[in-house]
Design a protein around this motif. Structure first.
Motif, PDB file in Angstrom:
ATOM      1  N   THR A   1      -6.106 -12.317  -3.225  1.00 56.31           N
ATOM      2  CA  THR A   1      -7.181 -11.939  -3.847  1.00 56.31           C
ATOM      3  C   THR A   1      -7.484 -12.486  -5.374  1.00 56.31           C
ATOM      4  OG1 THR A   1      -6.493  -9.571  -2.844  1.00 56.31           O
ATOM      5  CG2 THR A   1      -7.779  -9.385  -4.692  1.00 56.31           C
TER       6      THR A   1
ATOM      7  N   GLN B   1       5.303  -9.351  -6.666  1.00 56.47           N
ATOM      8  CA  GLN B   1       4.825  -8.211  -7.780  1.00 56.47           C
ATOM      9  C   GLN B   1       3.565  -8.643  -8.393  1.00 56.47           C
ATOM     10  OE1 GLN B   1       8.264  -8.200 -10.308  1.00 56.47           O
ATOM     11  NE2 GLN B   1       9.329  -6.427  -9.277  1.00 56.47           N
TER      12      GLN B   1
ATOM     13  N   TYR C   1       0.696  -7.899  -6.000  1.00 52.88           N
ATOM     14  CA  TYR C   1       0.735  -6.537  -5.639  1.00 52.88           C
ATOM     15  C   TYR C   1      -0.399  -6.196  -6.621  1.00 52.88           C
ATOM     16  CZ  TYR C   1       1.370  -1.695  -5.428  1.00 52.88           C
ATOM     17  OH  TYR C   1       1.022  -0.252  -5.377  1.00 52.88           O
TER      18      TYR C   1
ATOM     19  N   ASP D   1      -3.837  -7.508  -5.388  1.00 48.57           N
ATOM     20  CA  ASP D   1      -4.187  -6.866  -4.124  1.00 48.57           C
ATOM     21  C   ASP D   1      -4.493  -5.464  -4.225  1.00 48.57           C
ATOM     22  OD1 ASP D   1      -3.796  -9.341  -3.033  1.00 48.57           O
ATOM     23  OD2 ASP D   1      -1.850  -8.961  -2.084  1.00 48.57           O
ATOM     24  N   SER D   2      -3.652  -4.471  -4.903  1.00 47.39           N
ATOM     25  CA  SER D   2      -3.753  -3.070  -5.124  1.00 47.39           C
ATOM     26  C   SER D   2      -5.050  -3.033  -6.271  1.00 47.39           C
ATOM     27  CB  SER D   2      -2.577  -2.416  -5.741  1.00 47.39           C
ATOM     28  OG  SER D   2      -2.299  -2.934  -6.809  1.00 47.39           O
ATOM     29  N   ARG D   3      -5.618  -4.001  -6.861  1.00 43.65           N
ATOM     30  CA  ARG D   3      -6.837  -3.693  -7.742  1.00 43.65           C
ATOM     31  C   ARG D   3      -6.343  -3.136  -8.990  1.00 43.65           C
ATOM     32  NH1 ARG D   3     -10.680  -7.310  -6.013  1.00 43.65           N
ATOM     33  NH2 ARG D   3     -10.629  -7.020  -3.565  1.00 43.65           N
ATOM     34  N   ILE D   4      -5.041  -3.131  -9.194  1.00 40.64           N
ATOM     35  CA  ILE D   4      -4.580  -2.512 -10.489  1.00 40.64           C
ATOM     36  C   ILE D   4      -5.168  -3.573 -11.635  1.00 40.64           C
ATOM     37  CG2 ILE D   4      -2.541  -2.224 -12.076  1.00 40.64           C
ATOM     38  CD1 ILE D   4      -1.169  -1.374  -9.521  1.00 40.64           C
TER      39      ILE D   4
ATOM     40  N   ALA E   1      -1.137   2.515 -13.105  1.00 40.29           N
ATOM     41  CA  ALA E   1      -0.142   1.668 -12.539  1.00 40.29           C
ATOM     42  C   ALA E   1       1.128   2.155 -11.950  1.00 40.29           C
ATOM     43  CB  ALA E   1      -0.177   0.286 -12.847  1.00 40.29           C
TER      44      ALA E   1
ATOM     45  N   ILE F   1       1.627   4.750  -9.200  1.00 38.55           N
ATOM     46  CA  ILE F   1       1.561   4.383  -7.729  1.00 38.55           C
ATOM     47  C   ILE F   1       2.468   3.186  -7.282  1.00 38.55           C
ATOM     48  CG2 ILE F   1      -0.738   5.285  -7.940  1.00 38.55           C
ATOM     49  CD1 ILE F   1      -1.820   2.171  -8.048  1.00 38.55           C
ATOM     50  N   ILE F   2       2.991   2.679  -8.176  1.00 41.15           N
ATOM     51  CA  ILE F   2       4.025   1.522  -8.019  1.00 41.15           C
ATOM     52  C   ILE F   2       5.367   1.885  -7.338  1.00 41.15           C
ATOM     53  CG2 ILE F   2       5.171  -0.646  -8.675  1.00 41.15           C
ATOM     54  CD1 ILE F   2       2.579  -1.148 -10.547  1.00 41.15           C
ATOM     55  N   LYS F   3       5.655   1.453  -6.033  1.00 41.91           N
ATOM     56  CA  LYS F   3       7.086   1.719  -5.563  1.00 41.91           C
ATOM     57  C   LYS F   3       8.258   0.965  -6.062  1.00 41.91           C
ATOM     58  CE  LYS F   3       4.878   4.965  -3.342  1.00 41.91           C
ATOM     59  NZ  LYS F   3       4.774   6.541  -3.971  1.00 41.91           N
TER      60      LYS F   3
END
Length: 412
Positions: free
Chosen positions: A80, A348, A351, A354-357, A381, A384-386
């Motif tokens: 991405t 990280q 992520y 890719d997650s559009r954060i 962010a 929603i981040i695990k």
């Protein structure tokens, strides 16, 4: 008799301050270890062209520069990418050597006396006041010393502790960067200016810029490395960017760039730091050229306005306040980002992309930061981040940004 000003080192901000002070009638001498012909790196850099207006000199001839390029950010996985949208761009790309010659010409015309090939070894002190420098094996006295010696300034590093000025960068606060201009192996490129974050698992960043007659490769790491190691890393960039040829045309140096926020204290009695000496650098944006020039103008304005002619920490404080109000506070956001990035893994960073954060809005560096990171974004962010490590880093950034906002409100 006019007050004596010494500019220690030939940084852009020091030249600008010296020029403006000489115009105002001060006796200004600049000491620089290099010869005039060796001033500036053997490559071009981008910076905000409006800085020329800030120091009162005209734009250079159009043939001496070209417009800046919009950046495409590439995460480790390259899944991405983020291409910055076209828009108003006041940056230009100019050869460093031409820029120095241009600035020095105006400074000499204003009356600045340049002492090239005169290496500075230490400041001269009277208690906790700077009263001059040692250069070329001699002592040179002045009412004010402007430190433009750069990131590893021998002046700043020798100041008394009571001045409260940080002498050295801490681990992770410098980027060691290899820069080489190579021949172009092909003409077709996806993006003219690509910035890689943690390329090939390397803790750092890199860029590839495709210019008309060459390809520009930068490899930046947070720890020192050799040219041999740079050559190994360059193989990765060539595999992903066929435009990079194998013939080194220019450059090939490894330099250090401060990547921390500006000094919390950058003035003392008889002393003021500017440019890289005060850590005003912004990676990817011309190494702080624009900030240094603007800061030089602010410093000159403050010195000229000092009716007491003491040039003390108290009277020079207006320079620090003005700089932080107009530039430094927003730049300090980069310090928050810098504290996050070196501790992140490639996974990280992927992520976040890719997650559009992180999107083009957050990656907008026009405001002086690598990432335009705001508390609202971090809270979103973190929710929603695990990944515990990433969430912890972002929550700490929220705290740091809160402290930054409080400090900005109360002044430096």
């Amino acid at each position: 008799m006019s007050k004596k000003i010494i500019v220690a080192g030939g940084g852009h901000g020091g030249i600008a301050a010296g020029m403006l002070l000489a115009k105002a009638g001060f006796d200004v001498t600049l000491f620089e270890k290099k010869s005039r012909s060796d001033m500036g790196y053997d490559w071009a850099d981008a910076f905000d062209a409006t800085a020329f207006e800030a120091v009162g000199i005209p734009m250079p001839p159009e043939e001496s520069y070209e417009p800046g390029a919009n950046i495409t950010f590439v995460p480790p996985s390259e899944n991405t990418i983020i291409a910055m949208p076209e828009g108003e761009n006041t940056s230009i790309i100019m050869e460093r050597k031409f820029l120095y010659d241009y600035l020095i010409g105006f400074a000499e015309e204003a009356g600045v006396k340049f002492k090239f090939e005169s290496e500075i070894s230490a400041p001269l002190l009277a208690g906790d006041r700077v009263i001059g420098i040692k250069a070329g094996g001699k002592k040179h006295y002045a009412d004010l010393v402007i430190d433009a010696c750069g990131c590893e300034s021998v002046i700043r590093e020798a100041l008394p502790d009571i001045c409260g000025i940080q002498k050295h960068t801490a681990p992770g606060e410098k980027l060691y960067a290899y820069r080489g201009l190579f021949n172009k192996a092909c003409d077709e490129v996806e993006s003219r200016y690509k910035v890689y974050l943690i390329p090939n698992g390397m803790m750092g960043l890199g860029w590839v810029i495709s210019e008309e007659n060459h390809s520009d490769l930068l490899i930046g790491k947070f720890e020192p490395f050799t040219k041999e190691e740079a050559a190994e890393t360059a193989r990765f960039f060539r595999e992903h960017n066929p435009v990079i040829g194998s013939e080194l045309l220019r450059g090939g140096e490894i330099i250090s760039i401060p990547v921390r926020h500006t000094l919390s204290v950058m003035v003392a009695d008889g002393y003021a730091a500017v440019g890289d000496s005060a850590f005003m650098t912004i990676p990817l944006l011309g190494s702080g050229i624009s900030n240094a020039l603007r800061a030089g103008a602010m410093l000159a304005e403050t010195v000229i306005a000092d009716e007491s002619e003491t040039y003390s920490a108290e009277t020079l404080w207006d320079y620090q306040k003005k700089y932080f109000k107009e530039i430094g506070n927003s730049m300090s956001k980069f310090g928050v980002v810098r504290n996050i990035l070196p501790g992140l893994t490639a996974e990280q960073v992927d992520y976040l992309f890719d997650s559009r954060i992180l999107t083009s809005d957050e990656m907008n560096i026009s405001g002086g930061s690598l990432i335009n990171i705001e508390p609202a974004l971090i809270k979103k962010a973190a929710a929603i981040i695990k990944d515990r490590g990433l969430r912890s880093a972002l929550l700490k950034a929220i705290s740091d940004l809160g402290k930054l906002a409080a400090n900005a409100a109360n002044g430096p």
